[in-house]
Design a protein around this motif. Sequence first.
Motif, PDB file in Angstrom:
ATOM      1  N   ALA A 180      45.699  86.330  88.789  1.00 59.12           N
ATOM      2  CA  ALA A 180      46.792  85.374  88.650  1.00 59.12           C
ATOM      3  C   ALA A 180      47.527  85.144  89.968  1.00 59.12           C
ATOM      4  CB  ALA A 180      47.781  85.847  87.588  1.00 59.12           C
ATOM      5  N   ALA A 181      47.744  86.194  90.768  1.00 62.19           N
ATOM      6  CA  ALA A 181      48.479  86.036  92.020  1.00 62.19           C
ATOM      7  C   ALA A 181      47.871  86.808  93.185  1.00 62.19           C
ATOM      8  CB  ALA A 181      49.936  86.461  91.832  1.00 62.19           C
ATOM      9  N   ASP A 182      47.278  87.982  92.915  1.00 60.27           N
ATOM     10  CA  ASP A 182      46.706  88.782  93.995  1.00 60.27           C
ATOM     11  C   ASP A 182      45.610  88.020  94.739  1.00 60.27           C
ATOM     12  OD1 ASP A 182      48.402  90.691  93.053  1.00 60.27           O
ATOM     13  OD2 ASP A 182      46.865  92.171  92.547  1.00 60.27           O
ATOM     14  N   PHE A 183      44.828  87.215  94.017  1.00 62.02           N
ATOM     15  CA  PHE A 183      43.790  86.418  94.668  1.00 62.02           C
ATOM     16  C   PHE A 183      44.390  85.503  95.734  1.00 62.02           C
ATOM     17  CE2 PHE A 183      39.942  86.134  91.544  1.00 62.02           C
ATOM     18  CZ  PHE A 183      39.754  87.498  91.673  1.00 62.02           C
ATOM     19  N   LEU A 184      45.563  84.945  95.454  1.00 65.78           N
ATOM     20  CA  LEU A 184      46.194  84.038  96.402  1.00 65.78           C
ATOM     21  C   LEU A 184      46.602  84.780  97.668  1.00 65.78           C
ATOM     22  CD1 LEU A 184      48.451  82.013  93.930  1.00 65.78           C
ATOM     23  CD2 LEU A 184      46.057  81.629  94.533  1.00 65.78           C
ATOM     24  N   LEU A 185      47.192  85.957  97.497  1.00 66.58           N
ATOM     25  CA  LEU A 185      47.577  86.770  98.642  1.00 66.58           C
ATOM     26  C   LEU A 185      46.351  87.188  99.442  1.00 66.58           C
ATOM     27  CD1 LEU A 185      49.463  88.417 100.413  1.00 66.58           C
ATOM     28  CD2 LEU A 185      49.469  90.208  98.661  1.00 66.58           C
ATOM     29  N   ASP A 186      45.266  87.547  98.768  1.00 61.37           N
ATOM     30  CA  ASP A 186      44.073  87.988  99.482  1.00 61.37           C
ATOM     31  C   ASP A 186      43.502  86.861 100.341  1.00 61.37           C
ATOM     32  OD1 ASP A 186      42.580  90.387  99.836  1.00 61.37           O
ATOM     33  OD2 ASP A 186      40.880  89.450  98.827  1.00 61.37           O
ATOM     34  N   THR A 187      43.587  85.633  99.848  1.00 64.28           N
ATOM     35  CA  THR A 187      43.124  84.491 100.640  1.00 64.28           C
ATOM     36  C   THR A 187      44.000  84.300 101.872  1.00 64.28           C
ATOM     37  OG1 THR A 187      42.211  83.386  98.691  1.00 64.28           O
ATOM     38  CG2 THR A 187      42.715  82.002 100.585  1.00 64.28           C
ATOM     39  N   VAL A 188      45.303  84.414 101.710  1.00 61.39           N
ATOM     40  CA  VAL A 188      46.216  84.280 102.853  1.00 61.39           C
ATOM     41  C   VAL A 188      45.969  85.398 103.865  1.00 61.39           C
ATOM     42  CG1 VAL A 188      48.637  84.285 103.566  1.00 61.39           C
ATOM     43  CG2 VAL A 188      47.936  83.037 101.514  1.00 61.39           C
ATOM     44  N   GLY A 213      43.153  76.027  97.300  1.00 63.78           N
ATOM     45  CA  GLY A 213      44.145  75.409  98.166  1.00 63.78           C
ATOM     46  C   GLY A 213      44.684  76.339  99.234  1.00 63.78           C
ATOM     47  N   GLY A 214      43.920  77.397  99.560  1.00 62.42           N
ATOM     48  CA  GLY A 214      44.397  78.352 100.560  1.00 62.42           C
ATOM     49  C   GLY A 214      45.424  79.329 100.042  1.00 62.42           C
ATOM     50  N   GLY A 215      45.480  79.508  98.704  1.00 58.96           N
ATOM     51  CA  GLY A 215      46.514  80.374  98.146  1.00 58.96           C
ATOM     52  C   GLY A 215      47.879  79.732  98.386  1.00 58.96           C
ATOM     53  N   PHE A 216      48.788  80.470  98.983  1.00 56.72           N
ATOM     54  CA  PHE A 216      50.100  79.898  99.310  1.00 56.72           C
ATOM     55  C   PHE A 216      50.215  79.613 100.806  1.00 56.72           C
ATOM     56  CE2 PHE A 216      50.559  84.540  98.935  1.00 56.72           C
ATOM     57  CZ  PHE A 216      51.046  84.888 100.194  1.00 56.72           C
ATOM     58  N   LEU A 217      49.086  79.559 101.514  1.00 58.22           N
ATOM     59  CA  LEU A 217      49.116  79.344 102.955  1.00 58.22           C
ATOM     60  C   LEU A 217      49.820  78.046 103.356  1.00 58.22           C
ATOM     61  CD1 LEU A 217      48.244  80.404 105.745  1.00 58.22           C
ATOM     62  CD2 LEU A 217      46.097  79.157 105.428  1.00 58.22           C
ATOM     63  N   PRO A 218      49.522  76.891 102.738  1.00 59.29           N
ATOM     64  CA  PRO A 218      50.221  75.666 103.167  1.00 59.29           C
ATOM     65  C   PRO A 218      51.735  75.778 103.055  1.00 59.29           C
ATOM     66  CG  PRO A 218      48.315  75.119 101.837  1.00 59.29           C
ATOM     67  CD  PRO A 218      48.496  76.601 101.719  1.00 59.29           C
ATOM     68  N   TYR A 219      52.187  76.467 102.047  1.00 60.72           N
ATOM     69  CA  TYR A 219      53.629  76.614 101.807  1.00 60.72           C
ATOM     70  C   TYR A 219      54.274  77.537 102.828  1.00 60.72           C
ATOM     71  CZ  TYR A 219      57.883  78.022  99.257  1.00 60.72           C
ATOM     72  OH  TYR A 219      59.183  78.294  98.894  1.00 60.72           O
ATOM     73  N   ALA A 220      53.553  78.569 103.260  1.00 64.02           N
ATOM     74  CA  ALA A 220      54.163  79.637 104.059  1.00 64.02           C
ATOM     75  C   ALA A 220      53.659  79.696 105.500  1.00 64.02           C
ATOM     76  CB  ALA A 220      53.897  80.990 103.389  1.00 64.02           C
ATOM     77  N   ALA A 221      52.861  78.740 105.941  1.00 60.90           N
ATOM     78  CA  ALA A 221      52.202  78.840 107.245  1.00 60.90           C
ATOM     79  C   ALA A 221      53.192  78.988 108.396  1.00 60.90           C
ATOM     80  CB  ALA A 221      51.309  77.632 107.467  1.00 60.90           C
ATOM     81  N   HIS A 222      54.272  78.236 108.375  1.00 62.96           N
ATOM     82  CA  HIS A 222      55.234  78.324 109.482  1.00 62.96           C
ATOM     83  C   HIS A 222      55.952  79.670 109.488  1.00 62.96           C
ATOM     84  CE1 HIS A 222      55.269  74.257 111.339  1.00 62.96           C
ATOM     85  NE2 HIS A 222      54.640  73.974 110.219  1.00 62.96           N
ATOM     86  N   ARG A 223      56.281  80.173 108.318  1.00 59.05           N
ATOM     87  CA  ARG A 223      56.871  81.521 108.262  1.00 59.05           C
ATOM     88  C   ARG A 223      55.893  82.554 108.804  1.00 59.05           C
ATOM     89  NH1 ARG A 223      59.813  85.162 103.673  1.00 59.05           N
ATOM     90  NH2 ARG A 223      59.174  87.162 104.548  1.00 59.05           N
TER      91      ARG A 223
END
Length: 326
Positions: A180-188, A213-223
């Motif tokens: 549900a969420a760990d996969f997204l973090l692993d991609t980032v 969609g890159g997990g949450f990378l587009p949202y957090a890339a600048h951070r």
Amino acid sequence: MLLNEVDTMSEQGRIDTHHHVVPPAYRDWLARRGVAAGGMPIPAWDAATDIAFMDRHGIATGVLSLSTPGTHLGDDEEALTWARKVNDHCAETVKDRPDRFGFFATLPLPHLDGALSETARALDELGADGIVLLTNHRDTYLGDAAFEPLMAELDRRGATVFVHPSQLPAQPVPGLPPYAADFLLDTVRAAMNLTVSGTVRRHPSIRFVLSHGGGFLPYAAHRISQSLQHHQQVLGAREGMDHDAVLAGLQSFHFDTALSTTPQTLAALLSFAGPERVLFGSDFPYASPQMSSYFIEQYDAQPLDGALRAAIDRGNAARLLPRLAR
């Protein structure tokens, strides 16, 4: 390929670059070992059911790939044997229906010698359209120096590499399924690791495609890029990547739309990645038909102009996977 060159391609049907295969013998093998996919039961799969799903959603071609856990459960030779079996199964599926299927070949990482030999066999003999790699292979991320010989070979070949999340090297939170969420973090994590290690800079001919969609990378890339720059400053590093260099590395990836097509998510993805680096994906059958359909319907409802939709549906994938463009 420019957007105005792909307007006429949408009528040819979508190319689904996040589309899984589950050979029955492989599923039985995992069941005997009591292995799941990030907490998710391994689904059943057959070509006829798959084609029926694709027909319902305007998908002309599904590019088959193995999901986590891959084939390496602890033994190198067993992993290579199963990678060969999976790739042979995919090649036969494509041979039977070359109009409906392509495939990304599975490698037995972290077994490096086996991965190099299977890369050559899959691309040269089986006609694979690219390679699927997990974000981490038994806790070793893709930018690790141990995998550098494979990256050099994939770069030499100009390979398209589909990157799929794996089991996060951390204990799951009780009650929260890892997928549900760990996969997204692993991609980032994998995208950061490939960037900071210099892998994407050293091997610019590899076309990496990040899942979901890159997990949450587009949202957090600048951070992320600011944080990495600050971290190097704290350490007093004399060499390293500044904010702009990290951001450029993160934006060098391609991204699929699997489970990532709500208005807010797709807007962030397109803003970050640009219209030529976003590819259609469904995540069938690990995402249930109902779940896949929900996100495809979300995508279909977006007010995208015709050229952009044609690029996402087919044109961008056709540029990376030339056999499927024909």
